[in-house]
Write an enzyme that holds these catalytic residues in place. Structure first.
Site, PDB file in Angstrom:
ATOM      1  CB  THR A  13     -40.668 -11.860   6.132  1.00 38.12           C
ATOM      2  OG1 THR A  13     -40.535 -11.773   7.030  1.00 38.12           O
ATOM      3  CG2 THR A  13     -40.267 -10.401   5.079  1.00 38.12           C
ATOM      4  CB  VAL A  14     -40.658 -14.153   1.807  1.00 39.22           C
ATOM      5  CG1 VAL A  14     -40.467 -14.993   0.187  1.00 39.22           C
ATOM      6  CG2 VAL A  14     -39.171 -14.597   2.037  1.00 39.22           C
ATOM      7  CD  GLU A 129     -32.579 -18.085  -9.256  1.00 42.53           C
ATOM      8  OE1 GLU A 129     -33.012 -18.418 -10.630  1.00 42.53           O
ATOM      9  OE2 GLU A 129     -31.540 -18.376  -8.510  1.00 42.53           O
ATOM     10  CB  VAL A 132     -28.767 -21.300  -3.664  1.00 40.61           C
ATOM     11  CG1 VAL A 132     -28.073 -20.914  -3.526  1.00 40.61           C
ATOM     12  CG2 VAL A 132     -29.799 -23.212  -3.734  1.00 40.61           C
ATOM     13  N   GLY A 187     -32.244  -7.886  13.141  1.00 40.35           N
ATOM     14  CA  GLY A 187     -32.295  -8.757  12.866  1.00 40.35           C
ATOM     15  C   GLY A 187     -32.057  -9.503  11.657  1.00 40.35           C
ATOM     16  CD  GLU A 190     -34.917 -16.526  11.588  1.00 42.18           C
ATOM     17  OE1 GLU A 190     -35.625 -16.620  11.924  1.00 42.18           O
ATOM     18  OE2 GLU A 190     -34.459 -17.057   9.954  1.00 42.18           O
ATOM     19  CE  LYS A 205     -29.571 -20.144   2.292  1.00 38.77           C
ATOM     20  NZ  LYS A 205     -29.237 -19.699   2.635  1.00 38.77           N
ATOM     21  N   GLY A 303     -34.093 -11.094   2.925  1.00 40.86           N
ATOM     22  CA  GLY A 303     -35.166  -9.905   3.019  1.00 40.86           C
ATOM     23  C   GLY A 303     -36.638 -10.909   1.956  1.00 40.86           C
TER      24      GLY A 303
END
Ligand code: HSE
Length: 433
Positions: A13-14, A129, A132, A187, A190, A205, A303
């Site tokens: 996804t990322v 970046e 977190v 979604g 998880e 984080k 996202g």
């Protein structure tokens, strides 16, 4: 214009978000930074042809060496998640003099000390970046924007899954399990939500935020962590009656004696608190610092596109450092002049929400308040619903500030009383002051 070649590990996804952002906003990035970014190679074991638009499938390989051994690739972007393989690729990339961009908070929280040391030794950049709060540029703010500040406290709502569940439980009497199921269907959560709902992702984080805040590496294992799984609808109902909401907060705070507190736990926040209205999957980070004062950040913590926005900003920072010949222009962490001691969890002071389940007979409240009084725990509010004499009833008490140790001593005595029906529920309370 200088062209910087990047190799991406992981095209889920990322990764696909990063490729799309570079495609759609590449011209803007070039115009603003003076650097062209070229995706030279993508390593992914399961990507199928056509799955990632804008990516020439000839650039995709299953072999990590196709990136690691390509001397024309300047920057490795690690987006595979997980810890062991990611650690191997990141350390291998650094050892070959490649700069690293990663979104992997678990990797950095667990192996940061080793990885940042390796980056320093290799004189390479490591940027993180997206690790977190996704699209919120909090790392850059802490490393650069607040360079002239002494940071006194950071409060983070840094897990969207938990914030979604807690917001829903605040709004309606749906149970934790029902809301979790709904979050999974949408979604937002998880299939295995353990890391999120048990507070572990927030702790990862917080480890990075607290290290940035204090200028010393904060050991993940020293963070006290409580997740959201044991919150009941009753807690939300009483919080509402008293004018509070419940949020999972990641807190790094300098105590009055200079020690550093690092903790993740559900927290009652007054409705007027600046973070109280952060709902749904949104993240927020509240920084208290001197001389800036208070600063509040808000945005999407997960996202494809919020995360890709952060990853691309890191790639551009590294590209600029390469072009100007200044790798390690900003050290990942400022070095503290003097190491701060971490506060022992039992010494942490907080106000509390206490939910007692008692058999309602005359004198019960007297017994409870005298036990609290013996530990110098002062009551600020009490609330009890209607009942019939002799029934089990819930009594909620808010207290003034006391140490966890004193509270634990008092509650072990309270919970041993015959009139106590079940173990007392404790939630910390933070007030904006
Ligand atoms: N699982 C995280 C969350 C997103 O729910 O916020 C990635 O950090």
């Amino acid at each position: 214009m200088k062209k910087i070649k990047i190799g991406i590990f992981g095209c889920g996804t990322v990764g696909q978000g990063v490729i799309k952002v570079l495609n759609d906003f590449g011209a803007l990035v070039e115009q603003r930074s003076g650097c062209a970014i070229e995706v030279a190679r993508v390593v992914d074991r399961s990507l199928k042809e056509g799955e990632c638009p804008h990516l020439d499938f000839k650039k995709v390989s299953k072999e990590s060496d196709s990136i690691l051994n390509d001397s024309s690739i300047d920057v490795v972007v690690e987006l595979i998640g997980g810890v062991e393989a990611a650690r191997e690729f990141v350390l291998a990339a650094l050892s070959k003099g490649k700069h690293v961009v990663t979104a992997n908070k678990a990797l950095l929280a667990e192996h940061g000390a080793e990885i940042f040391q390796a980056a320093k030794k290799a004189d390479c950049d490591i940027y993180f970046e997206a690790s977190v709060a996704g699209g919120i540029p909090i790392i850059k703010a802490l490393r650069e924007g607040f360079v002239a500040n002494h940071i006194e406290a950071i409060y983070g709502i840094v897990n969207g899954t938990c914030n979604y569940i807690l917001s829903k439980m605040q709004e309606s009497p749906a149970s934790f399990n029902d809301v979790l199921k709904e979050a999974q269907e949408k979604g937002y959560a998880e299939a295995d939500p353990t890391f999120d709902v048990e507070g572990i992702d927030s702790a990862h984080k917080l480890c990075l935020l607290a290290s940035l805040m204090s200028g010393q590496w904060v050991d993940l294992n020293k963070i006290s962590v409580e997740g959201i799984t044991s919150l009941s609808n009753e807690d939300f109902e009483y919080a509402e009656m008293l004018g509070y909401v419940i949020k999972l907060l990641a807190i790094a705070k300098e105590s009055k004696n200079g020690e550093l507190e690092v903790r993740v736990h559900p927290t009652l926040l007054e409705k007027k608190h600046p973070m109280a209205n952060v709902s749904g999957v949104y993240n927020s980070i509240y920084v208290k610092a001197n001389p800036v004062g208070d600063a509040l950040f808000y945005g999407r913590g997960a996202g494809a596109f919020p995360t890709a926005s952060a990853v691309v900003s890191d790639i551009v920072d590294v590209a600029r450092n390469i072009v100007s010949g200044t790798p390690n222009r900003i050290a990942p962490f400022w070095k503290s002049a003097r190491e701060k001691k971490l506060k022992a969890p039992e010494k942490v002071e907080s106000e509390y929400y206490l939910r007692f389940s008692v058999v309602d007979t005359p004198g019960v409240m007297g017994k409870i308040s005298s036990i609290l009084g013996k530990q110098k725990i002062s009551i600020s509010s009490v609330i009890q619903k209607e009942r019939n004499e002799g029934e089990v009833v819930t009594v909620v008490v808010l207290t003034h500030s006391a140490s966890k140790l004193k509270l634990a001593k008092a509650l072990s005595e309270v919970d041993a009383l015959e009139v106590i029906h079940q173990k007392t529920r404790v939630i910390c309370l933070e007030r904006e002051n």
